[in-house]
Scaffold this motif. Structure first.
Motif, mmCIF file in Angstrom:
data_model
loop_
_atom_site.group_PDB
_atom_site.id
_atom_site.type_symbol
_atom_site.label_atom_id
_atom_site.label_comp_id
_atom_site.label_asym_id
_atom_site.label_seq_id
_atom_site.Cartn_x
_atom_site.Cartn_y
_atom_site.Cartn_z
ATOM 1 N N VAL A 4 -3.225 15.202 3.958
ATOM 2 C CA VAL A 4 -3.856 14.573 2.633
ATOM 3 C C VAL A 4 -5.484 15.568 2.405
ATOM 4 N N ILE A 5 -5.465 14.925 0.820
ATOM 5 C CA ILE A 5 -6.419 15.598 0.182
ATOM 6 C C ILE A 5 -8.110 14.734 -0.192
ATOM 7 N N PHE A 6 -9.015 15.078 0.020
ATOM 8 C CA PHE A 6 -9.831 13.819 -0.502
ATOM 9 C C PHE A 6 -10.677 14.971 -0.711
ATOM 10 N N GLY A 11 -18.066 10.063 -9.296
ATOM 11 C CA GLY A 11 -18.046 8.625 -8.224
ATOM 12 C C GLY A 11 -16.602 8.173 -7.542
ATOM 13 N N VAL A 12 -15.817 8.627 -7.944
ATOM 14 C CA VAL A 12 -14.495 8.850 -7.452
ATOM 15 C C VAL A 12 -14.028 9.473 -6.784
ATOM 16 N N GLY A 13 -13.190 8.457 -5.922
ATOM 17 C CA GLY A 13 -13.045 9.446 -4.764
ATOM 18 C C GLY A 13 -11.251 9.497 -4.680
ATOM 19 N N ARG A 14 -10.390 10.651 -4.262
ATOM 20 C CA ARG A 14 -9.464 10.851 -5.536
ATOM 21 C C ARG A 14 -8.308 11.206 -3.222
ATOM 22 N N VAL A 15 -7.542 10.650 -3.839
ATOM 23 C CA VAL A 15 -6.225 10.814 -2.724
ATOM 24 C C VAL A 15 -5.004 11.201 -2.962
ATOM 25 N N THR A 16 -5.235 12.257 -2.015
ATOM 26 C CA THR A 16 -3.570 13.339 -2.680
ATOM 27 C C THR A 16 -2.977 13.848 -1.643
ATOM 28 N N LEU A 17 -1.632 12.889 -1.779
ATOM 29 C CA LEU A 17 -0.576 12.861 -0.662
ATOM 30 C C LEU A 17 -0.193 14.139 -0.803
ATOM 31 N N ASN A 18 -0.352 15.549 0.558
ATOM 32 C CA ASN A 18 0.069 16.801 0.013
ATOM 33 C C ASN A 18 1.774 17.183 1.114
ATOM 34 N N ASP A 44 -20.017 3.731 0.740
ATOM 35 C CA ASP A 44 -20.673 4.481 0.768
ATOM 36 C C ASP A 44 -21.263 4.188 -1.050
ATOM 37 N N PRO A 45 -22.042 3.710 -1.196
ATOM 38 C CA PRO A 45 -22.778 3.444 -2.409
ATOM 39 C C PRO A 45 -22.677 4.460 -4.294
ATOM 40 N N SER A 46 -22.120 5.342 -3.225
ATOM 41 C CA SER A 46 -21.663 6.998 -4.602
ATOM 42 C C SER A 46 -20.291 6.989 -5.049
ATOM 43 N N ILE A 47 -19.505 6.451 -4.418
ATOM 44 C CA ILE A 47 -18.013 6.385 -4.506
ATOM 45 C C ILE A 47 -18.030 4.713 -5.143
ATOM 46 N N GLU A 48 -17.314 5.156 -6.597
ATOM 47 C CA GLU A 48 -17.379 3.680 -7.044
ATOM 48 C C GLU A 48 -16.889 3.354 -7.730
ATOM 49 N N SER A 49 -14.882 3.934 -7.372
ATOM 50 C CA SER A 49 -13.734 3.742 -7.316
ATOM 51 C C SER A 49 -12.549 4.797 -6.903
ATOM 52 N N PRO A 99 -13.334 -3.401 -1.860
ATOM 53 C CA PRO A 99 -14.443 -4.204 -2.834
ATOM 54 C C PRO A 99 -13.828 -3.006 -3.903
ATOM 55 N N LYS A 100 -13.655 -2.163 -4.116
ATOM 56 C CA LYS A 100 -14.040 -1.388 -5.472
ATOM 57 C C LYS A 100 -13.063 -1.304 -5.616
ATOM 58 N N ARG A 101 -12.750 -0.640 -7.563
ATOM 59 C CA ARG A 101 -11.160 -0.308 -7.506
ATOM 60 C C ARG A 101 -10.351 0.330 -7.104
ATOM 61 N N VAL A 102 -9.173 0.686 -7.283
ATOM 62 C CA VAL A 102 -8.596 1.528 -6.809
ATOM 63 C C VAL A 102 -7.204 1.436 -7.417
ATOM 64 N N ARG A 103 -7.456 2.435 -8.144
ATOM 65 C CA ARG A 103 -5.913 3.199 -9.202
ATOM 66 C C ARG A 103 -4.503 3.858 -8.303
ATOM 67 N N ALA A 104 -3.703 3.471 -8.143
ATOM 68 C CA ALA A 104 -1.988 4.505 -8.015
ATOM 69 C C ALA A 104 -1.340 4.788 -8.857
ATOM 70 N N ASP A 105 -1.340 6.022 -8.744
ATOM 71 C CA ASP A 105 -0.109 7.027 -10.410
ATOM 72 C C ASP A 105 1.124 6.647 -9.432
ATOM 73 N N LEU A 106 1.909 5.277 -9.800
ATOM 74 C CA LEU A 106 3.270 5.780 -8.707
ATOM 75 C C LEU A 106 4.565 6.439 -9.658
ATOM 76 N N PHE A 107 4.082 7.186 -10.069
ATOM 77 C CA PHE A 107 5.430 8.712 -10.644
ATOM 78 C C PHE A 107 6.053 9.271 -9.855
ATOM 79 N N GLY A 108 7.431 9.179 -10.564
ATOM 80 C CA GLY A 108 8.829 9.687 -9.797
ATOM 81 C C GLY A 108 8.685 8.823 -8.695
ATOM 82 N N ILE A 109 9.524 9.174 -7.545
ATOM 83 C CA ILE A 109 9.869 8.314 -6.690
ATOM 84 C C ILE A 109 8.256 8.082 -5.818
ATOM 85 N N ALA A 110 8.570 6.368 -5.566
ATOM 86 C CA ALA A 110 7.186 5.321 -4.882
ATOM 87 C C ALA A 110 8.588 4.619 -4.561
#
Length: 311
Positions: A4-6, A11-18, A44-49, A99-110
């Protein structure tokens, strides 16, 4: 490279399953790392989403690494199942209540555990190549990771159809049943809306055998084919999945459904059906599981009810 890559950018925290070679299948360690990082970013107040995505071209996530889970359960028994599901469902609950917005990109197999991470997010985006499914009845368990919350609230009996068959759907149908919010780019038309008539008619009620009989006797050839498909699924899993989605419809939130899942998941993976289902589907790949019992007619309703007694 880490599984997993963080990363943080503007201001966006990115989580990449790797784990692209495994379609980013989830391990206990990956889930624990995601939970720890999300907890830090939450405070962390610096992370908005947060933005969840997968490495490679094949998909966001194929689900839990059930081959590894099977091997661990066969070697160490109940404790390995308790650890895995406790960690997985805690992360799913964290995302569902974040409590913060979380976006997920459900491409391909999910699928499976991949939907546990993504289906409860604030913003769930699909595209033309998206294929979503909860295929657990194929491997001897039930649709878990809290997704029965969404499926139990899908229009009519569409969620029941998906839960029992384990069938996959594309982007348009993912939006229709509430597993996604919107699509990006041009996506093909969905298929489920045109099937609502026979699906709503046949999947009514709490008796899995009655459902299969209605499907098998229906005028629509597709309904009859679906009856044959469900007959190939693990009979005990089909019965448990139906009971679980009916109960999920009465539960107030995703966290409550996850609590139900935790009570069911451990005993389900300790049954011989789980080891056999994973063997047939992913280890030997003969696609010829030997279920116990082998027919829906032989599933004991009292045994299904007993599974829910402590939930």
């Amino acid at each position: 490279m880490s599984d997993v890559i963080f990363e943080v950018s503007e201001g966006v925290g990115r989580v990449t399953l790797n784990r692209p070679r495994a379609i980013n299948a989830l391990t206990t360690a990956m889930l624990a790392d995601i939970g720890d990082q999300l907890s830090r970013w939450r405070d962390d107040p610096s992370i908005e989403s947060v933005h969840l995505r997968g490495a490679g071209e094949r998909g966001l996530c194929s689900g839990a690494d059930v081959r590894a889970l099977r091997a661990d359960v066969l070697a160490r028994g109940e404790i390995s199942a308790e650890v895995f599901f406790s960690v997985e469902y805690a992360v799913d609950a964290l995302i569902a209540t974040y409590p913060k917005r979380v976006r997920a990109d459900l491409f391909g197999i999910a699928m499976g555990g991949g939907l546990g991470l993504s289906a409860h997010c604030t913003e769930r985006v699909v595209r033309a190549d998206s294929r979503l499914a909860m295929p657990e009845t194929i491997i001897g368990i039930f649709p878990d990771v809290g997704v029965l919350f969404e499926l139990s609230r899908a229009p009519g009996e569409l969620g029941t159809h998906l839960a029992l068959t384990g069938g996959s759907i594309g982007a348009a149908d993912a939006v229709l049943v509430g597993l996604a919010d919107r699509s990006e780019g041009e996506v093909p038309a969905g298929e489920l809306a045109d099937r609502r008539g026979w699906i709503d008619e046949c999947y009514a009620g709490d008796d899995p055998l009655a459902i299969v009989h209605r499907l098998a006797a229906h005028d629509e050839a597709e309904a009859r084919a679906t009856a044959a498909l469900i007959r190939q699924r693990c009979p005990f899993s089909v019965a448990v999945s139906l009971a679980a989605i009916r109960r999920a419809a009465l539960l107030p939130d995703v966290v409550s459904v996850l609590a139900q899942d935790l009570g069911l998941a451990v005993p389900m993976v300790l049954r011989a059906d789980f080891a056999e289902g994973v063997r047939a589907q992913l280890v030997d790949k003969d696609r010829n599981p030997s279920w116990r019992p082998g027919r829906l007619e032989d599933v004991n309703p009292a045994e299904v009810a007993a599974l829910f007694a402590g939930v």
